[in-house]
Design a protein around this motif. Structure first.
Motif, PDB file in Angstrom:
ATOM      1  N   ASN A   1     -44.894 -13.264   9.681  1.00 27.81           N
ATOM      2  CA  ASN A   1     -46.116 -12.892  10.520  1.00 27.81           C
ATOM      3  C   ASN A   1     -45.917 -13.362  11.888  1.00 27.81           C
ATOM      4  OD1 ASN A   1     -46.705 -13.317   7.623  1.00 27.81           O
ATOM      5  ND2 ASN A   1     -48.164 -11.693   8.022  1.00 27.81           N
ATOM      6  N   CYS A   2     -45.828 -12.343  12.644  1.00 22.87           N
ATOM      7  CA  CYS A   2     -45.592 -13.068  13.960  1.00 22.87           C
ATOM      8  C   CYS A   2     -46.553 -13.072  14.888  1.00 22.87           C
ATOM      9  CB  CYS A   2     -44.273 -11.760  14.494  1.00 22.87           C
ATOM     10  SG  CYS A   2     -43.762 -12.413  16.352  1.00 22.87           S
ATOM     11  N   ALA A   3     -46.797 -12.162  15.727  1.00 23.16           N
ATOM     12  CA  ALA A   3     -48.380 -12.282  16.402  1.00 23.16           C
ATOM     13  C   ALA A   3     -49.366 -11.427  15.757  1.00 23.16           C
ATOM     14  CB  ALA A   3     -48.161 -11.821  17.891  1.00 23.16           C
TER      15      ALA A   3
ATOM     16  N   PRO B   1     -39.642  -5.006  22.850  1.00 25.55           N
ATOM     17  CA  PRO B   1     -41.034  -5.119  23.101  1.00 25.55           C
ATOM     18  C   PRO B   1     -41.427  -6.367  22.211  1.00 25.55           C
ATOM     19  CG  PRO B   1     -40.443  -3.015  22.758  1.00 25.55           C
ATOM     20  CD  PRO B   1     -39.233  -3.534  22.217  1.00 25.55           C
ATOM     21  N   GLU B   2     -42.185  -7.272  22.880  1.00 26.13           N
ATOM     22  CA  GLU B   2     -42.747  -8.345  22.132  1.00 26.13           C
ATOM     23  C   GLU B   2     -44.600  -8.218  22.484  1.00 26.13           C
ATOM     24  OE1 GLU B   2     -41.431 -11.037  20.623  1.00 26.13           O
ATOM     25  OE2 GLU B   2     -39.457 -11.514  21.548  1.00 26.13           O
ATOM     26  N   TRP B   3     -45.069  -9.128  22.883  1.00 28.42           N
ATOM     27  CA  TRP B   3     -46.530  -8.761  22.930  1.00 28.42           C
ATOM     28  C   TRP B   3     -46.893  -7.867  24.157  1.00 28.42           C
ATOM     29  CZ3 TRP B   3     -50.064 -13.461  21.556  1.00 28.42           C
ATOM     30  CH2 TRP B   3     -49.409 -14.392  20.432  1.00 28.42           C
TER      31      TRP B   3
ATOM     32  N   ASP C   1     -42.436  -2.985  18.841  1.00 35.16           N
ATOM     33  CA  ASP C   1     -41.398  -3.247  17.803  1.00 35.16           C
ATOM     34  C   ASP C   1     -40.360  -4.001  18.566  1.00 35.16           C
ATOM     35  OD1 ASP C   1     -39.596  -2.943  16.012  1.00 35.16           O
ATOM     36  OD2 ASP C   1     -39.369  -0.817  15.721  1.00 35.16           O
ATOM     37  N   ASP C   2     -40.344  -5.421  17.938  1.00 32.56           N
ATOM     38  CA  ASP C   2     -39.333  -6.126  18.589  1.00 32.56           C
ATOM     39  C   ASP C   2     -37.994  -6.001  17.957  1.00 32.56           C
ATOM     40  OD1 ASP C   2     -37.978  -8.025  19.761  1.00 32.56           O
ATOM     41  OD2 ASP C   2     -39.031  -9.792  18.891  1.00 32.56           O
ATOM     42  N   GLU C   3     -37.408  -5.326  18.545  1.00 35.52           N
ATOM     43  CA  GLU C   3     -35.711  -5.056  18.562  1.00 35.52           C
ATOM     44  C   GLU C   3     -35.113  -4.325  19.405  1.00 35.52           C
ATOM     45  OE1 GLU C   3     -34.599  -4.275  14.504  1.00 35.52           O
ATOM     46  OE2 GLU C   3     -32.940  -5.410  15.311  1.00 35.52           O
TER      47      GLU C   3
ATOM     48  N   HIS D   1     -43.256  -5.476  13.557  1.00 39.05           N
ATOM     49  CA  HIS D   1     -44.327  -5.583  14.543  1.00 39.05           C
ATOM     50  C   HIS D   1     -44.349  -6.975  15.214  1.00 39.05           C
ATOM     51  CE1 HIS D   1     -46.975  -2.153  13.870  1.00 39.05           C
ATOM     52  NE2 HIS D   1     -46.470  -1.954  12.401  1.00 39.05           N
ATOM     53  N   GLU D   2     -44.823  -6.860  16.566  1.00 42.50           N
ATOM     54  CA  GLU D   2     -44.957  -8.128  17.091  1.00 42.50           C
ATOM     55  C   GLU D   2     -46.614  -8.582  17.159  1.00 42.50           C
ATOM     56  OE1 GLU D   2     -42.466 -10.046  18.519  1.00 42.50           O
ATOM     57  OE2 GLU D   2     -43.885 -11.386  19.247  1.00 42.50           O
ATOM     58  N   ASN D   3     -47.247  -7.626  18.040  1.00 42.12           N
ATOM     59  CA  ASN D   3     -48.760  -8.057  17.610  1.00 42.12           C
ATOM     60  C   ASN D   3     -49.478  -6.510  17.885  1.00 42.12           C
ATOM     61  OD1 ASN D   3     -48.951  -7.333  20.591  1.00 42.12           O
ATOM     62  ND2 ASN D   3     -50.247  -8.568  21.161  1.00 42.12           N
TER      63      ASN D   3
ATOM     64  N   THR E   1     -46.261 -22.120  13.219  1.00 41.06           N
ATOM     65  CA  THR E   1     -47.464 -21.318  13.665  1.00 41.06           C
ATOM     66  C   THR E   1     -47.259 -20.298  14.845  1.00 41.06           C
ATOM     67  OG1 THR E   1     -49.583 -22.148  14.874  1.00 41.06           O
ATOM     68  CG2 THR E   1     -47.590 -23.282  15.510  1.00 41.06           C
ATOM     69  N   ASP E   2     -48.052 -19.248  14.587  1.00 41.52           N
ATOM     70  CA  ASP E   2     -47.546 -18.115  15.489  1.00 41.52           C
ATOM     71  C   ASP E   2     -48.876 -17.522  16.206  1.00 41.52           C
ATOM     72  OD1 ASP E   2     -46.296 -16.032  17.201  1.00 41.52           O
ATOM     73  OD2 ASP E   2     -44.573 -16.149  15.897  1.00 41.52           O
ATOM     74  N   GLY E   3     -49.219 -16.269  16.311  1.00 43.37           N
ATOM     75  CA  GLY E   3     -50.250 -15.574  16.784  1.00 43.37           C
ATOM     76  C   GLY E   3     -51.621 -16.333  16.181  1.00 43.37           C
TER      77      GLY E   3
ATOM     78  N   PRO F   1     -40.002 -13.823  28.410  1.00 44.64           N
ATOM     79  CA  PRO F   1     -41.363 -13.996  28.265  1.00 44.64           C
ATOM     80  C   PRO F   1     -41.837 -13.313  26.669  1.00 44.64           C
ATOM     81  CG  PRO F   1     -40.620 -12.190  29.865  1.00 44.64           C
ATOM     82  CD  PRO F   1     -39.473 -13.014  29.615  1.00 44.64           C
ATOM     83  N   ASP F   2     -42.595 -13.624  26.197  1.00 42.57           N
ATOM     84  CA  ASP F   2     -42.689 -13.243  24.765  1.00 42.57           C
ATOM     85  C   ASP F   2     -44.291 -13.201  24.709  1.00 42.57           C
ATOM     86  OD1 ASP F   2     -43.192 -12.962  22.014  1.00 42.57           O
ATOM     87  OD2 ASP F   2     -41.177 -14.257  21.514  1.00 42.57           O
ATOM     88  N   GLY F   3     -45.040 -14.161  24.300  1.00 46.86           N
ATOM     89  CA  GLY F   3     -46.400 -14.297  24.016  1.00 46.86           C
ATOM     90  C   GLY F   3     -47.338 -14.021  25.334  1.00 46.86           C
TER      91      GLY F   3
ATOM     92  N   ASN G   1     -48.385 -18.027  10.032  1.00 45.75           N
ATOM     93  CA  ASN G   1     -47.025 -19.016   9.647  1.00 45.75           C
ATOM     94  C   ASN G   1     -45.875 -18.012   9.459  1.00 45.75           C
ATOM     95  OD1 ASN G   1     -49.771 -20.236   7.941  1.00 45.75           O
ATOM     96  ND2 ASN G   1     -48.852 -21.416   9.683  1.00 45.75           N
ATOM     97  N   GLU G   2     -45.326 -17.953  10.648  1.00 48.81           N
ATOM     98  CA  GLU G   2     -44.142 -17.176  10.793  1.00 48.81           C
ATOM     99  C   GLU G   2     -43.016 -16.944   9.721  1.00 48.81           C
ATOM    100  OE1 GLU G   2     -41.889 -16.414  14.437  1.00 48.81           O
ATOM    101  OE2 GLU G   2     -41.933 -14.082  14.285  1.00 48.81           O
ATOM    102  N   TYR G   3     -42.526 -18.248   9.726  1.00 49.48           N
ATOM    103  CA  TYR G   3     -41.259 -18.321   8.770  1.00 49.48           C
ATOM    104  C   TYR G   3     -41.277 -19.949   8.581  1.00 49.48           C
ATOM    105  CZ  TYR G   3     -38.605 -20.122  12.915  1.00 49.48           C
ATOM    106  OH  TYR G   3     -38.103 -20.698  13.872  1.00 49.48           O
TER     107      TYR G   3
ATOM    108  N   GLU H   1     -46.459  -8.016  10.619  1.00 49.25           N
ATOM    109  CA  GLU H   1     -45.197  -8.311   9.899  1.00 49.25           C
ATOM    110  C   GLU H   1     -44.019  -7.932  10.837  1.00 49.25           C
ATOM    111  OE1 GLU H   1     -47.208  -7.576   5.409  1.00 49.25           O
ATOM    112  OE2 GLU H   1     -45.817  -6.286   6.028  1.00 49.25           O
ATOM    113  N   GLU H   2     -43.151  -8.783  11.012  1.00 45.04           N
ATOM    114  CA  GLU H   2     -42.012  -8.751  12.079  1.00 45.04           C
ATOM    115  C   GLU H   2     -40.878  -8.490  11.270  1.00 45.04           C
ATOM    116  OE1 GLU H   2     -41.031 -11.745  14.855  1.00 45.04           O
ATOM    117  OE2 GLU H   2     -40.533 -10.126  16.445  1.00 45.04           O
ATOM    118  N   ASN H   3     -39.909  -9.614  11.242  1.00 40.35           N
ATOM    119  CA  ASN H   3     -38.516  -9.474  10.560  1.00 40.35           C
ATOM    120  C   ASN H   3     -38.658  -9.534   9.031  1.00 40.35           C
ATOM    121  OD1 ASN H   3     -37.051  -9.244  13.205  1.00 40.35           O
ATOM    122  ND2 ASN H   3     -38.002 -11.224  13.586  1.00 40.35           N
TER     123      ASN H   3
END
Ligand code: FEO
Ligand code: CA
Ligand code: CA
Length: 632
Positions: free
Chosen positions: A230-232, A432-434, A340-342, A321-323, A122-124, A524-526, A141-143, A245-247
């Motif tokens: 699907n991340c956040a 960069p996360e949320w 863009d989370d990298e 994409h993060e959120n 579970t994620d965002g 820190p992320d969410g 449901n990210e992975y 859509e993230e990784n």
């Protein structure tokens, strides 16, 4: 009447602007104070201009934060403050569609079972009210983790196993209802839906139909199967859900040395831990070179219509994409902030061409179809962690986005948005996360989770909003757009906090002054604001509790007062989890918090069932025992 309203508005804006400069001023006077050298920390800070700059203002007791702080934890439980209760609502594998079987933890259930069950990790998530006591939750449901998903732990993969893994990904939409014990999910609601890596969706916007989207299964370049990693998330004022859509790169494979520069920039490797390419040729990039271009987007979903086609919005650019933090600017244009989370990638902003109109439901549905994408450049004087910034337009033909630099159309600028950002000179950030937008002041915050490469790669110099080399701990950057206008092309920024460990370090790896031995954390992320403007921070960090991370324990949820800078720990998660995904009921009396990957890497978690049971990703429902408003 209208004029009065405008004057009142601009008075509020001026007040907000001066609040923001007050905050920077407070930070400056704190620096002066520290130069007086009242404490050992102060002495260090006095000697170190960088550390002075990241020292936040002193924080008198917050009026916004009313709960009792909790200590760190290494226990296999989910802990909330005194006076609160937390209860698991739904876990990976719980059936949500009619006819789906109950979860069996032995890992032998076929793909058809998973297709009707809540997806993994579970994620965002977002809450969409149906009435006072019924609502829909849309959840990413990210992975999935093969050691838990399969009885053979991924060592004897079959074609149906790949289908099962694909069905564990995507988005789950399900109805929830308020009961005597809080919110519970409804198994057979006609709203319930699973969207997976195989659900048909459409590519829309400036890149739709481009040759770079055409595959052997889709000559239109518009029809694509599925969403994964699907991340956040985000939600729009017109009632749709945005899943990010993230990784996506990690699901594709192409032999070493054969990746083109675009594929390298987006991280296509020679192997994939998921091994989908062994059984599903669209993940074999040698056979389907354009399939990766069809992923890495923000997808808009109408949760109220389980038959609706999800729409991939290419105007928002393709990256990890993060959120998607949505706000309506005062001038009516819709603004979406995107990370863009990298390590060394960027922060973006989309501004819609058309305006939001509360009474035009159908018109709003196309607002993310057309607009302008920008990327952020942060400016700072040497040694300062505040400054100004600009949003640079990513439009074909402007800012050197021309044929000479490898771009032949707006579609290509969107599909290779990362490379366009490099051409225009965007600032490389610490992952960069949320992003979150304050509901009243419209100030924007973004978590920069960590970056071990900072200061070690040429394109990732130390400075500005990324002030520490080999950054293990992360920070939160904050900006205010010029004139309080979220469509503005310039802004002022500072750092709201710099995470660190003041018990291990005395230099700037101790963190900013609002970080203490009682609230420290890493990565820190969410991130999200509640209605009253409390800033909720979720961590996805190292939980070794040793070395640089000594005393930090398991991953956490913290709540900050953006006015005083005070940060207080609200929740701690079970062993080897990340806490991610956060949404509130509209009455602010329930907060839903996601527990992702408890027990990852074979760590000894049995959350949530305990005993000897398999750990399962789970959404927790958190309420106050007296039914009061969360956080007060
Ligand atoms: Fe899925 Fe960047 O976290
Ligand atoms: Ca995340
Ligand atoms: Ca993270």
């Amino acid at each position: 009447m209208i004029k009065d309203h405008l004057q009142a508005d601009s008075a509020i804006k001026q007040e907000q602007d001066s609040d923001f400069s007050k905050m920077i001023d407070a930070s400056l006077s704190r620096r002066r104070l520290l130069q007086g050298g009242a404490t050992a920390m102060g002495l260090f800070l006095a000697a170190n201009p960088m550390a002075q700059a990241i020292a936040a203002s002193s924080h008198p007791e917050s009026k916004l934060l009313g709960f009792r702080k909790i200590p760190t934890s290494t226990a296999d439980t989910f802990v909330v403050p005194e006076g609160y209760i937390a209860r698991p609502m739904i876990s990976w594998g719980d059936p949500i569609l009619s006819g789906a079987p109950a979860f069996n933890e032995n890992g032998s259930q076929p793909s058809s079972a998973q297709a009707g069950q809540f997806g993994d990790n579970t994620d965002g998530m977002s809450f969409f009210p149906l009435s006072d006591d019924r609502a829909l939750l849309a959840v990413n449901n990210e992975y999935t983790n093969y050691t838990l998903l399969f009885d053979h732990k991924g060592k004897a993969l079959t074609a149906d196993d790949v289908k099962k893994a694909q069905a564990a990904h995507g988005v789950s939409v399900f109805e929830i209802k308020r009961t005597d014990i809080g919110w519970e999910y409804i198994k057979d609601s006609s709203y319930n839906r699973r969207i997976t890596a195989n659900t048909e969706m459409m590519l829309t916007g400036p890149a739709a139909g481009h040759d770079l989207f055409k595959t052997s299964a889709d000559r239109s370049g518009k029809k694509v199967l599925g969403t994964f990693n699907n991340c956040a998330n985000g939600e729009t004022p017109w009632g749709t859900y945005l899943t990010c859509e993230e990784n996506f790169n990690g699901y594709f494979a192409k032999p070493e040395g054969e990746q083109d520069p675009h594929q390298k920039r987006y991280g296509i490797k020679s192997d994939s831990k998921y091994q989908w390419h062994q059984f599903d040729s669209r993940f074999d990039v040698s056979k389907e070179p354009n399939e990766p271009n069809r992923h890495g987007w923000v997808v808009e979903i109408d949760p109220m219509d389980p038959t609706s086609t999800p729409l991939k919005r290419t105007a928002l650019g393709r990256f990890k994409h993060e959120n998607a933090a949505v706000t309506v600017a005062d001038n009516g244009h819709v603004v979406v902030y995107l990370g863009d989370d990298e390590r060394g990638e960027h922060i973006y902003k989309f501004v819609s061409k058309n305006k939001y109109n509360a009474s035009d439901k159908a018109g709003n549905r196309n607002l993310l179809e057309e607009g302008t994408l920008f990327v952020a450049r942060f400016n700072a004087k040497e040694g300062e962690v505040k400054g100004t910034g600009e949003w640079i337009e990513l439009t074909y033909g402007k800012n050197s986005l021309t044929r000479e630099n490898g771009f032949n159309s707006q579609a290509e600028v969107m599909i290779f948005a990362r490379e366009a950002a490099t051409v225009v000179g965007a600032t490389t950030m610490d992952r960069p996360e949320w992003v979150a937008v304050h509901p009243e002041t419209k100030t924007v915050c973004c978590t920069l989770t960590n970056n071990k490469h900072r200061g070690r790669k040429d394109n990732q110099p130390v400075g500005g909003p990324n002030p520490r080399a080999a950054n293990n701990y992360g920070q939160i950057v904050r900006w205010k757009e010029s004139n309080g206008d979220n469509t503005s092309s310039t802004f002022k920024w500072d750092l709201f906090l710099v995470a660190g460990n003041p018990t291990v370090h005395k230099d700037f790896y101790a963190g900013s002054a609002n970080i203490t031995d009682e609230n420290m954390f890493n990565s820190p992320d969410g991130l999200g604001f509640d209605q009253a403007g409390r800033l909720w921070i979720m961590t996805d960090g190292k939980y070794s509790n040793e070395g640089d991370f000594a005393g930090m324990g398991n991953n956490q949820v913290l709540v900050a007062d953006p006015n005083t800078g005070e940060v207080r720990r609200f929740a701690t998660g079970p062993i080897a989890c990340e806490l991610t995904g956060l949404t509130f009921s509209p009455d602010q009396r329930t907060v839903f918090i996601g527990v992702q990957h408890p027990g990852e890497k074979d760590q000894p978690s049995h959350f949530p069932a305990g005993g000897n049971r398999k750990p399962r990703s789970t959404i927790m429902v958190v309420q106050r025992k007296d039914g009061g408003i969360i956080g007060t």
